[in-house]
Design an enzyme around this catalytic site. Structure first.
Site, PDB file in Angstrom:
ATOM      1  N   ARG A  79       0.841  -1.188   0.000  1.00 29.29           N
ATOM      2  CA  ARG A  79       0.000   0.000   0.000  1.00 29.29           C
ATOM      3  C   ARG A  79       0.883   1.248   0.000  1.00 29.29           C
ATOM      4  O   ARG A  79       1.974   1.244   0.555  1.00 29.29           O
ATOM      5  CB  ARG A  79      -0.930   0.012   1.218  1.00 29.29           C
ATOM      6  N   TYR A 218      -1.333  -3.511  -6.865  1.00 31.50           N
ATOM      7  CA  TYR A 218      -1.180  -4.215  -5.582  1.00 31.50           C
ATOM      8  C   TYR A 218      -2.501  -4.296  -4.808  1.00 31.50           C
ATOM      9  O   TYR A 218      -3.282  -3.326  -4.782  1.00 31.50           O
ATOM     10  CB  TYR A 218      -0.106  -3.520  -4.717  1.00 31.50           C
ATOM     11  N   LYS A 227      -9.645  -2.387   1.516  1.00 33.58           N
ATOM     12  CA  LYS A 227      -9.335  -1.242   2.382  1.00 33.58           C
ATOM     13  C   LYS A 227     -10.162  -0.009   2.002  1.00 33.58           C
ATOM     14  O   LYS A 227     -10.629   0.735   2.871  1.00 33.58           O
ATOM     15  CB  LYS A 227      -7.848  -0.909   2.296  1.00 33.58           C
ATOM     16  N   HIS A 247     -10.410  -2.429  11.452  1.00 29.32           N
ATOM     17  CA  HIS A 247      -9.348  -3.276  10.917  1.00 29.32           C
ATOM     18  C   HIS A 247      -9.124  -4.442  11.889  1.00 29.32           C
ATOM     19  O   HIS A 247      -8.122  -4.472  12.600  1.00 29.32           O
ATOM     20  CB  HIS A 247      -8.076  -2.422  10.773  1.00 29.32           C
ATOM     21  N   SER A 269      -1.235  -3.789  10.010  1.00 29.84           N
ATOM     22  CA  SER A 269      -0.890  -4.734   8.949  1.00 29.84           C
ATOM     23  C   SER A 269       0.416  -5.449   9.281  1.00 29.84           C
ATOM     24  O   SER A 269       1.375  -4.820   9.718  1.00 29.84           O
ATOM     25  CB  SER A 269      -0.730  -4.002   7.626  1.00 29.84           C
ATOM     26  N   CYS A 271       0.966  -7.614  11.678  1.00 29.13           N
ATOM     27  CA  CYS A 271       1.209  -7.728  13.118  1.00 29.13           C
ATOM     28  C   CYS A 271       0.425  -8.881  13.751  1.00 29.13           C
ATOM     29  O   CYS A 271       0.260  -8.900  14.976  1.00 29.13           O
ATOM     30  CB  CYS A 271       0.912  -6.415  13.818  1.00 29.13           C
ATOM     31  N   ASP A 294      -9.274  -9.755   8.794  1.00 32.66           N
ATOM     32  CA  ASP A 294      -8.759  -8.409   8.506  1.00 32.66           C
ATOM     33  C   ASP A 294      -9.742  -7.278   8.808  1.00 32.66           C
ATOM     34  O   ASP A 294      -9.321  -6.206   9.218  1.00 32.66           O
ATOM     35  CB  ASP A 294      -8.335  -8.327   7.033  1.00 32.66           C
ATOM     36  N   ARG A 386       2.142 -12.218  -0.543  1.00 29.99           N
ATOM     37  CA  ARG A 386       0.808 -12.549  -0.043  1.00 29.99           C
ATOM     38  C   ARG A 386       0.233 -13.793  -0.693  1.00 29.99           C
ATOM     39  O   ARG A 386       0.499 -14.069  -1.865  1.00 29.99           O
ATOM     40  CB  ARG A 386      -0.140 -11.375  -0.344  1.00 29.99           C
TER      41      ARG A 386
HETATM   42  P1  GDP Z   1      -1.670  -9.520   9.715  1.00 30.39           P
HETATM   43  O1  GDP Z   1      -1.095  -8.828   8.533  1.00 30.39           O
HETATM   44  O2  GDP Z   1      -2.023  -8.588  10.830  1.00 30.39           O
HETATM   45  O3  GDP Z   1      -2.783 -10.422   9.344  1.00 30.39           O
HETATM   46  O4  GDP Z   1      -0.487 -10.408  10.308  1.00 30.39           O
HETATM   47  P2  GDP Z   1      -0.115 -11.963  10.071  1.00 30.39           P
HETATM   48  O5  GDP Z   1      -0.939 -12.841  10.940  1.00 30.39           O
HETATM   49  O6  GDP Z   1      -0.133 -12.253   8.609  1.00 30.39           O
HETATM   50  O7  GDP Z   1       1.356 -11.978  10.611  1.00 30.39           O
HETATM   51  C1  GDP Z   1       2.346 -11.097  10.121  1.00 30.39           C
HETATM   52  C2  GDP Z   1       3.715 -11.626  10.460  1.00 30.39           C
HETATM   53  O8  GDP Z   1       3.845 -11.692  11.887  1.00 30.39           O
HETATM   54  C3  GDP Z   1       3.949 -13.024   9.937  1.00 30.39           C
HETATM   55  O9  GDP Z   1       5.267 -13.130   9.470  1.00 30.39           O
HETATM   56  C4  GDP Z   1       3.742 -13.899  11.144  1.00 30.39           C
HETATM   57  O10 GDP Z   1       4.473 -15.091  11.082  1.00 30.39           O
HETATM   58  C5  GDP Z   1       4.171 -13.009  12.303  1.00 30.39           C
HETATM   59  N1  GDP Z   1       3.418 -13.304  13.554  1.00 30.39           N
HETATM   60  C6  GDP Z   1       2.077 -13.475  13.671  1.00 30.39           C
HETATM   61  N2  GDP Z   1       1.730 -13.793  14.950  1.00 30.39           N
HETATM   62  C7  GDP Z   1       2.886 -13.812  15.666  1.00 30.39           C
HETATM   63  C8  GDP Z   1       3.186 -14.069  17.045  1.00 30.39           C
HETATM   64  O11 GDP Z   1       2.327 -14.362  17.873  1.00 30.39           O
HETATM   65  N3  GDP Z   1       4.504 -13.975  17.406  1.00 30.39           N
HETATM   66  C9  GDP Z   1       5.490 -13.661  16.503  1.00 30.39           C
HETATM   67  N4  GDP Z   1       6.742 -13.599  16.934  1.00 30.39           N
HETATM   68  N5  GDP Z   1       5.245 -13.427  15.201  1.00 30.39           N
HETATM   69  C10 GDP Z   1       3.955 -13.490  14.774  1.00 30.39           C
HETATM   70  P1  PGA Z   2      -3.039  -7.244   6.666  1.00 34.48           P
HETATM   71  O1  PGA Z   2      -3.852  -6.790   5.358  1.00 34.48           O
HETATM   72  O2  PGA Z   2      -3.591  -6.331   7.703  1.00 34.48           O
HETATM   73  O3  PGA Z   2      -3.427  -8.659   6.790  1.00 34.48           O
HETATM   74  O4  PGA Z   2      -1.569  -7.038   6.482  1.00 34.48           O
HETATM   75  C1  PGA Z   2      -3.386  -6.080   4.313  1.00 34.48           C
HETATM   76  C2  PGA Z   2      -3.035  -4.655   4.655  1.00 34.48           C
HETATM   77  O5  PGA Z   2      -3.473  -4.151   5.718  1.00 34.48           O
HETATM   78  O6  PGA Z   2      -2.347  -4.040   3.847  1.00 34.48           O
HETATM   79 MN    MN Z   3      -5.130  -5.268   6.846  1.00 30.64          MN
HETATM   80 MN    MN Z   4      -3.709 -10.581   7.481  1.00 28.90          MN
END
Ligand code: GDP
Ligand code: PGA
Ligand code: MN
Ligand code: MN
Length: 604
Positions: A79, A218, A227, A247, A269, A271, A294, A386
């Protein structure tokens, strides 16, 4: 004036006048070779994916059925927040969290960019619905795009095609969402695998409920149901109508006694939302089912509780770090096929690979198409690569995921990525204090948005790039939601941090499946069974109240992860002051009061 004849323009499967005239207007401006009305059928998916393979955009995977690899232009991987605009009529209604431009001025600029921009391409008309199609008032949209990648992705991420058009009827309301990659083709010119433009605009007109996007292919910039509609436009709708567009993931937690709790959680994002949504708890007897990873739309039900619906139909998940140990349910979802993978690496056997996935490939083709070996000094997959996969394939999908009524939320979690200061879990004293926790949420920047990774910034409610109006008004809206409700029925608010680190940079908390222990504590707090220590910043688990049985993490690390260090928190205060100052007069006085109370509790 004789109307321009563009093949397909008059083959509209609808008599919806506003839609027809908008489509004609866009076609006349952008001058595509033809117009195609999308129906969302299997045959259409087949046509899109065949075309993308022929164009060199997609590589069909040998190992996963009906699945494809795409590599974007190296400049178009995330983004672009600095190119994202909220074009409200008045600047004050945009606020400090997104860029603002006068709508007339923006339309003038973008109209010139759109003029002739689909030359040599097909213009697709993509009707879609965010949330269940069976809703009393379905939230409909129509995206116009000149990208087959967008058509294919929207089919996974939304309820797209004829069914959505049918719900629109002859005069239903919809959000018009215009997208172009901004790469017209001269006659005979060979297309590139990933067309895009160095000039990018991701623009929202909140009063008109309209989206214009230019120059990027993207996900978050181009799949406009996600979004742009479900967060930026929907948050403005939600403000006007008394609900919340957030979110947040939505999960269902089932206790060993078969009691059911629904939890929503907002993390920035990259996290941990997708991972928490698909959690496989390590503690015996506890189960998680997934409703969304999400976005959550939440409104009060007749019983006075807050009900959440996920507007999406697919997962757009961060690939790196996803593996059979960290997120087995994501692996099971993508293994079934019907998925798109963008900017991951390709194995010599024609499968996908990314960092921390099982297997130690000796040779790969990296996301930039180069040979890769374990000695390479760059990762094989882009950090924001992704997978895009249908929710329906998730083995732990909650059966009620498509229920338009939604699910009643018992707890809201805010969280971010912080090496220091923020304890593993911390319960708010009450709703308003919880809103303050969300309003001051901070996180280290990730690769999900263009810019410097690792910098700590305030990311209110994990919505910094997604609030469709003034952030101060947004906080007030959250406060008002609490005032409108019977407080005993409101979700309890918690602040979590899976990412606190020790001296040698190790994570103090093992995360992933072990986060189920924190969810258990949260449920026991709601049930009034778990004890907590009152600290200046909130209620933190007391020594024995977190279930640590069978956990091999040293107790000292867990203690460290839970610590509230007054000195660290005092160092945080000027950052919060600075953040609140940038909001200025629009900041609700209740948030200043909360900050003053925090300072007092810290003895500052
Ligand atoms: P989203 O973008 O908020 O959905 O985040 P994701 O679930 O896709 O996670 C983003 C990154 O953080 C990935 O590389 C995960 O492996 C990592 N991650 C997710 N949960 C944890 C956790 O509980 N501990 C750690 N150390 N890393 C995490
Ligand atoms: P994420 O979604 O929160 O799973 O990373 C895509 C984004 O927020 O860009
Ligand atoms: Mn998101
Ligand atoms: Mn995600």
């Amino acid at each position: 004036m004789t109307a321009l004849t563009i093949p397909g323009l008059d083959q509209a499967p609808t008599t919806h006048e506003r839609l027809l005239s908008w489509v004609r207007e866009v076609a006349e401006l952008t001058t595509p070779d033809q117009v195609v009305w999308c129906d969302g059928s299997d045959a259409e998916w087949q046509r899109m994916t065949d075309r993308l393979v022929a164009a060199g955009t997609f590589t069909r995977l040998a190992d996963k059925p009906n699945s494809f690899h795409a590599a974007s232009d190296p400049s178009d991987v995330a983004r672009v927040e600095e190119r994202t605009f909220i074009c409200s009529r008045e600047a004050k209604d945009s606020g400090v969290t997104n860029n603002w431009m006068d709508p007339a001025e923006m339309k003038a600029i973008m109209t010139e960019l759109y003029r002739g921009c689909m030359r040599g391409r097909t213009m697709y008309v993509i009707p879609f619905c965010m949330g269940p199609l069976t809703a009393d008032e379905p939230k409909l949209g129509v995206e116009i795009s000149d990208s087959e990648y967008v058509v294919a992705s929207m089919r996974i991420m939304t309820r797209m095609g004829s069914a959505a058009l049918e719900r629109l009827g002859d005069d239903g309301d919809f959000v018009p969402a215009l997208h172009s990659v901004g790469a017209p083709l001269e006659p005979g010119e060979q297309d590139v695998p990933w067309p895009c433009n160095d000039t990018k605009y991701i623009t929202h007109f909140p009063e008109e409920r309209m989206i214009w996007s230019f120059g990027s292919g993207y996900g978050g910039n181009a799949l406009l149901g996600k979004k742009c509609y479900s967060l930026r436009i929907a948050s403005a709708m939600a403000r006007d109508e008394g609900w919340l567009a957030e979110h947040m993931l939505i999960l269902k937690l089932i206790s060993p006694e078969n009691k059911v709790y629904y939890v929503a959680a907002a993390f920035p994002s990259a996290c941990g939302k997708t991972n928490l949504a698909m959690l496989q708890p390590t503690i015996p007897g506890w189960k998680v089912e997934t409703l969304g990873d999400d976005i959550a739309w939440m409104r009060f039900g007749e019983d006075g509780r807050l009900y959440a619906v996920n507007p999406e139909a697919g997962f757009f998940g961060v690939a790196p770090g996803t593996n059979w140990k960290t997120n087995p349910n994501a692996m099971r979802t993508i293994e079934q096929g019907n998925s798109l993978f963008t900017n991951v690496a390709l194995t010599d056997e024609g499968d996908v690979w990314w960092e921390e996935m099982e297997g130690r490939p000796e040779h790969l083709t990296d996301w930039k198409g180069r040979d890769w070996t374990p000695e390479a000094d760059e990762p094989a997959a882009h950090p924001n690569s992704r997978y895009c996969t249908p929710m329906s394939q998730c083995p732990i999908l909650a059966p009620e995921w498509d229920d338009p009524k939604g699910v009643p939320i018992s707890a809201i979690l805010f969280g971010g990525r912080r090496k220091t200061t923020i304890p593993l879990v911390n319960e708010s004293f009450d709703w308003q204090h919880g809103v303050f926790m969300g309003a001051t949420l901070s996180s280290e920047k990730t690769a999900a948005a263009a810019g410097k990774v690792g910098e700590v910034r305030r990311d209110p409610m994990a919505m910094l790039p997604f609030i469709g109006y003034n952030v101060g008004d947004y906080f007030q809206h959250w406060v008002n939601i609490g005032k409108a409700a019977d407080s005993s029925k409101l979700p309890r608010i918690f602040y979590v941090n899976w990412f606190r680190r020790g001296d040698d940079k190790r994570f103090l908390w093992p995360g992933f499946g072990e986060n189920g222990r924190v969810l258990k504590w949260i449920v026991e707090r709601i049930e009034g069974r778990a004890t907590a220590a009152e600290t200046p910043v909130g209620m933190v688990p007391s020594a024995d109240s977190l279930d640590l049985s069978g956990l091999d993490t040293p107790a000292s690390d867990v203690d460290e992860s839970l610590k509230v260090d007054v000195e660290e928190w005092k160092a945080e205060l000027p950052l919060i002051d600075e953040w609140f100052d940038t909001i200025g007069d629009a900041l609700p006085s209740s948030m200043r009061d909360e900050l003053a109370a925090l300072k007092q509790r810290l003895g500052n």
